[in-house]
Design an enzyme around this catalytic site. Sequence first.
Site, PDB file in Angstrom:
ATOM      1  NE  ARG A  59      36.287  30.460 101.177  1.00 15.48           N
ATOM      2  CZ  ARG A  59      36.667  31.464 101.958  1.00 15.48           C
ATOM      3  NH1 ARG A  59      37.588  32.309 101.543  1.00 15.48           N
ATOM      4  NH2 ARG A  59      36.161  31.609 103.157  1.00 15.48           N
ATOM      5  CD  GLN A  91      36.977  34.620 114.273  1.00 21.18           C
ATOM      6  OE1 GLN A  91      38.094  35.020 113.957  1.00 21.18           O
ATOM      7  NE2 GLN A  91      36.797  33.599 115.097  1.00 21.18           N
ATOM      8  CG  ASN A  92      32.583  30.575 110.482  1.00 21.39           C
ATOM      9  OD1 ASN A  92      33.790  30.762 110.578  1.00 21.39           O
ATOM     10  ND2 ASN A  92      31.950  29.611 111.123  1.00 21.39           N
ATOM     11  CB  ILE A  93      32.154  34.703 104.917  1.00 27.24           C
ATOM     12  CG1 ILE A  93      32.864  33.561 104.196  1.00 27.24           C
ATOM     13  CG2 ILE A  93      33.166  35.661 105.554  1.00 27.24           C
ATOM     14  CD1 ILE A  93      33.737  34.014 103.021  1.00 27.24           C
ATOM     15  CG  HIS A 109      35.972  38.230 109.902  1.00 22.29           C
ATOM     16  ND1 HIS A 109      36.757  37.182 110.321  1.00 22.29           N
ATOM     17  CD2 HIS A 109      36.371  39.315 110.640  1.00 22.29           C
ATOM     18  CE1 HIS A 109      37.591  37.597 111.271  1.00 22.29           C
ATOM     19  NE2 HIS A 109      37.369  38.884 111.477  1.00 22.29           N
ATOM     20  CB  CYS A 136      27.125  49.679  91.660  1.00 23.23           C
ATOM     21  SG  CYS A 136      26.158  50.059  93.133  1.00 23.23           S
ATOM     22  N   GLY A 176      35.506  26.699 117.753  1.00 21.05           N
ATOM     23  CA  GLY A 176      36.028  26.402 116.416  1.00 21.05           C
ATOM     24  C   GLY A 176      36.862  27.494 115.804  1.00 21.05           C
ATOM     25  CB  SER A 178      43.218  28.943 115.041  1.00 23.33           C
ATOM     26  OG  SER A 178      43.213  30.136 114.266  1.00 23.33           O
TER      27      SER A 178
HETATM   28  C1  BJW Z   1      37.516  22.334 114.742  1.00 20.82           C
HETATM   29  C2  BJW Z   1      37.058  21.383 113.884  1.00 20.82           C
HETATM   30  C3  BJW Z   1      35.923  20.704 114.287  1.00 20.82           C
HETATM   31  C4  BJW Z   1      38.782  22.187 112.976  1.00 20.82           C
HETATM   32  N1  BJW Z   1      35.356  20.995 115.443  1.00 20.82           N
HETATM   33  N2  BJW Z   1      36.941  22.609 115.900  1.00 20.82           N
HETATM   34  C5  BJW Z   1      49.810  42.037 114.551  1.00 20.82           C
HETATM   35  C6  BJW Z   1      49.292  41.805 115.818  1.00 20.82           C
HETATM   36  C7  BJW Z   1      47.921  41.860 116.046  1.00 20.82           C
HETATM   37  C8  BJW Z   1      47.034  42.147 115.014  1.00 20.82           C
HETATM   38  C9  BJW Z   1      47.551  42.362 113.757  1.00 20.82           C
HETATM   39  C10 BJW Z   1      48.914  42.324 113.526  1.00 20.82           C
HETATM   40  N3  BJW Z   1      49.131  42.564 112.220  1.00 20.82           N
HETATM   41  C11 BJW Z   1      47.925  42.763 111.621  1.00 20.82           C
HETATM   42  C12 BJW Z   1      46.966  42.641 112.551  1.00 20.82           C
HETATM   43  C13 BJW Z   1      45.494  42.762 112.338  1.00 20.82           C
HETATM   44  C14 BJW Z   1      44.937  41.587 111.554  1.00 20.82           C
HETATM   45  C15 BJW Z   1      45.376  40.289 112.219  1.00 20.82           C
HETATM   46  O1  BJW Z   1      44.782  39.815 113.164  1.00 20.82           O
HETATM   47  N4  BJW Z   1      46.399  39.640 111.695  1.00 20.82           N
HETATM   48  C16 BJW Z   1      46.887  38.394 112.317  1.00 20.82           C
HETATM   49  C17 BJW Z   1      47.185  37.378 111.240  1.00 20.82           C
HETATM   50  C18 BJW Z   1      48.048  38.731 113.223  1.00 20.82           C
HETATM   51  N5  BJW Z   1      43.510  41.723 111.607  1.00 20.82           N
HETATM   52  C19 BJW Z   1      42.853  42.490 110.752  1.00 20.82           C
HETATM   53  O2  BJW Z   1      43.399  43.069 109.838  1.00 20.82           O
HETATM   54  C20 BJW Z   1      41.374  42.642 110.994  1.00 20.82           C
HETATM   55  N6  BJW Z   1      41.049  44.008 111.061  1.00 20.82           N
HETATM   56  C21 BJW Z   1      41.541  44.815 112.020  1.00 20.82           C
HETATM   57  O3  BJW Z   1      42.311  44.424 112.887  1.00 20.82           O
HETATM   58  O4  BJW Z   1      41.061  46.112 111.966  1.00 20.82           O
HETATM   59  C22 BJW Z   1      41.591  47.075 112.904  1.00 20.82           C
HETATM   60  C23 BJW Z   1      40.916  47.060 114.237  1.00 20.82           C
HETATM   61  C24 BJW Z   1      41.557  47.575 115.325  1.00 20.82           C
HETATM   62  C25 BJW Z   1      40.963  47.582 116.580  1.00 20.82           C
HETATM   63  C26 BJW Z   1      39.675  47.086 116.723  1.00 20.82           C
HETATM   64  C27 BJW Z   1      39.030  46.605 115.640  1.00 20.82           C
HETATM   65  C28 BJW Z   1      39.662  46.570 114.411  1.00 20.82           C
HETATM   66  C29 BJW Z   1      40.568  42.008 109.885  1.00 20.82           C
HETATM   67  C30 BJW Z   1      40.693  40.533 109.880  1.00 20.82           C
HETATM   68  C31 BJW Z   1      39.977  39.937 108.682  1.00 20.82           C
HETATM   69  C32 BJW Z   1      40.076  38.411 108.655  1.00 20.82           C
HETATM   70  N7  BJW Z   1      39.585  37.941 107.441  1.00 20.82           N
HETATM   71  C33 BJW Z   1      39.618  36.497 107.189  1.00 20.82           C
HETATM   72  C34 BJW Z   1      39.426  36.246 105.670  1.00 20.82           C
HETATM   73  C35 BJW Z   1      38.176  36.844 105.121  1.00 20.82           C
HETATM   74  C36 BJW Z   1      37.014  35.913 105.171  1.00 20.82           C
HETATM   75  C37 BJW Z   1      37.165  34.736 104.224  1.00 20.82           C
HETATM   76  O5  BJW Z   1      37.797  34.828 103.162  1.00 20.82           O
HETATM   77  O6  BJW Z   1      36.583  33.684 104.576  1.00 20.82           O
HETATM   78  O7  BJW Z   1      38.640  35.845 108.000  1.00 20.82           O
HETATM   79  S1  BJW Z   1      41.134  35.697 107.654  1.00 20.82           S
HETATM   80  C38 BJW Z   1      40.416  34.201 108.154  1.00 20.82           C
HETATM   81  O8  BJW Z   1      40.795  33.999 109.542  1.00 20.82           O
HETATM   82  C39 BJW Z   1      38.896  34.417 108.103  1.00 20.82           C
HETATM   83  C40 BJW Z   1      38.491  33.870 109.447  1.00 20.82           C
HETATM   84  O9  BJW Z   1      37.263  34.424 109.837  1.00 20.82           O
HETATM   85  C41 BJW Z   1      39.651  34.228 110.346  1.00 20.82           C
HETATM   86  C42 BJW Z   1      39.735  33.407 111.595  1.00 20.82           C
HETATM   87  O10 BJW Z   1      40.007  32.060 111.291  1.00 20.82           O
HETATM   88  P1  BJW Z   1      39.359  30.898 112.175  1.00 20.82           P
HETATM   89  O11 BJW Z   1      37.900  30.934 112.035  1.00 20.82           O
HETATM   90  O12 BJW Z   1      39.909  30.958 113.538  1.00 20.82           O
HETATM   91  O13 BJW Z   1      39.882  29.601 111.389  1.00 20.82           O
HETATM   92  P2  BJW Z   1      41.239  28.776 111.591  1.00 20.82           P
HETATM   93  O14 BJW Z   1      41.404  27.900 110.407  1.00 20.82           O
HETATM   94  O15 BJW Z   1      42.364  29.657 111.946  1.00 20.82           O
HETATM   95  O16 BJW Z   1      40.945  27.884 112.895  1.00 20.82           O
HETATM   96  C43 BJW Z   1      39.977  26.848 112.871  1.00 20.82           C
HETATM   97  C44 BJW Z   1      39.991  26.155 114.215  1.00 20.82           C
HETATM   98  O17 BJW Z   1      38.962  25.186 114.211  1.00 20.82           O
HETATM   99  C45 BJW Z   1      41.311  25.412 114.502  1.00 20.82           C
HETATM  100  O18 BJW Z   1      41.780  25.719 115.814  1.00 20.82           O
HETATM  101  C46 BJW Z   1      40.925  23.935 114.423  1.00 20.82           C
HETATM  102  O19 BJW Z   1      41.608  23.107 115.365  1.00 20.82           O
HETATM  103  C47 BJW Z   1      39.459  23.979 114.746  1.00 20.82           C
HETATM  104  N8  BJW Z   1      38.688  22.921 114.137  1.00 20.82           N
HETATM  105  N9  BJW Z   1      37.918  21.365 112.763  1.00 20.82           N
HETATM  106  C48 BJW Z   1      35.926  21.994 116.215  1.00 20.82           C
HETATM  107  N10 BJW Z   1      35.410  19.731 113.498  1.00 20.82           N
END
Ligand code: BJW
Length: 234
Positions: A59, A91-93, A109, A136, A176, A178
């Site tokens: 990545r 949320q982007n890295i 993130h 480290c 951008g 989901s």
């Molecule tokens: C376009 C386009 C174009 C395309 N123009 N648009 C059950 C219920 C609720 C919560 C949980 C649960 N079980 C577990 C949880 C918690 C969990 C969670 O949410 N899980 C779900 C799967 C249910 N979350 C966590 O564990 C988080 N921590 C946490 O909750 O801590 C406790 C807490 C409690 C209370 C308060 C605070 C905290 C941590 C989440 C970590 C996410 N990490 C990742 C990976 C690491 C980074 C990496 O490797 O890059 O982060 S996951 C991945 O998803 C990444 C992203 O940042 C994240 C979001 O994705 P994103 O950006 O939305 O991408 P996509 O692909 O999903 O969507 C792209 C969109 O763009 C689409 O809609 C397209 O249509 C669109 N698009 N091209 C405009 N050209």
Amino acid sequence: MSAFERIVILTGAGLSAESGLSTFRDKGGIWARHRIEDVATPEAFARDPETVLEFYNQRRRGARGVTPNAAHQALARLEAEFAGSVMTVTQNIDPLHEQAGTRNLVHMHGEILKVLCTHCGARAPWNEDLTVDLACRRCGNTGGMRPDIVWFGEMPYQMDRIYAALTECDLFLSIGTSGNVYPAAGFVAEARAAGAHTVELNLEPSEGISLFAEAIHGKATKVVPAYVDRLLHG
Ligand code: BJW
């Protein structure tokens, strides 16, 4: 003259898609090629650090040479020219927001161009591949150097600062993303509860579409500059 004074912007992988970076949940996205539990949890890193480090090494290499697109640039322009305050929470890295010129930015993130020592918590800029035998520079321990990324089950960064901004904003933009991953997916509800106008700009309706007051669907490089022009020039 805009009717708004305090803007919070949430961005996701769709913003960087037209710069050439993969999204997660679209067809052919990152989660179609890798299992989350193999690469994006602290348990995966404890069980098989080589696989996790290699996933992020790829990545990091992929992020080299990638440049901000017109949507990143429009958001930087909004921050520079808007009369009120603008906070961008990504949320982007990748480093594309800051490369475009955005300054008031939270990487909730984490960042691919930083390393985190699990032994002492030290964080540092990092542009090279990571290996398990890396020591480290602060505590000298090996085996704990990981990308500074928030994995599933870990607390995202600067949540207090983000929630404070959400409760004070009068305009919330979600761009951008989901809306699948919490806590980011819950920000629109926080902003609504605070009385903010809420707008989704995304290629397609997100999971949380019913919570937004306004939605504009299309590619980020088209809809974001047009929306920013509307905000700045009426
Ligand atoms: C376009 C386009 C174009 C395309 N123009 N648009 C059950 C219920 C609720 C919560 C949980 C649960 N079980 C577990 C949880 C918690 C969990 C969670 O949410 N899980 C779900 C799967 C249910 N979350 C966590 O564990 C988080 N921590 C946490 O909750 O801590 C406790 C807490 C409690 C209370 C308060 C605070 C905290 C941590 C989440 C970590 C996410 N990490 C990742 C990976 C690491 C980074 C990496 O490797 O890059 O982060 S996951 C991945 O998803 C990444 C992203 O940042 C994240 C979001 O994705 P994103 O950006 O939305 O991408 P996509 O692909 O999903 O969507 C792209 C969109 O763009 C689409 O809609 C397209 O249509 C669109 N698009 N091209 C405009 N050209």
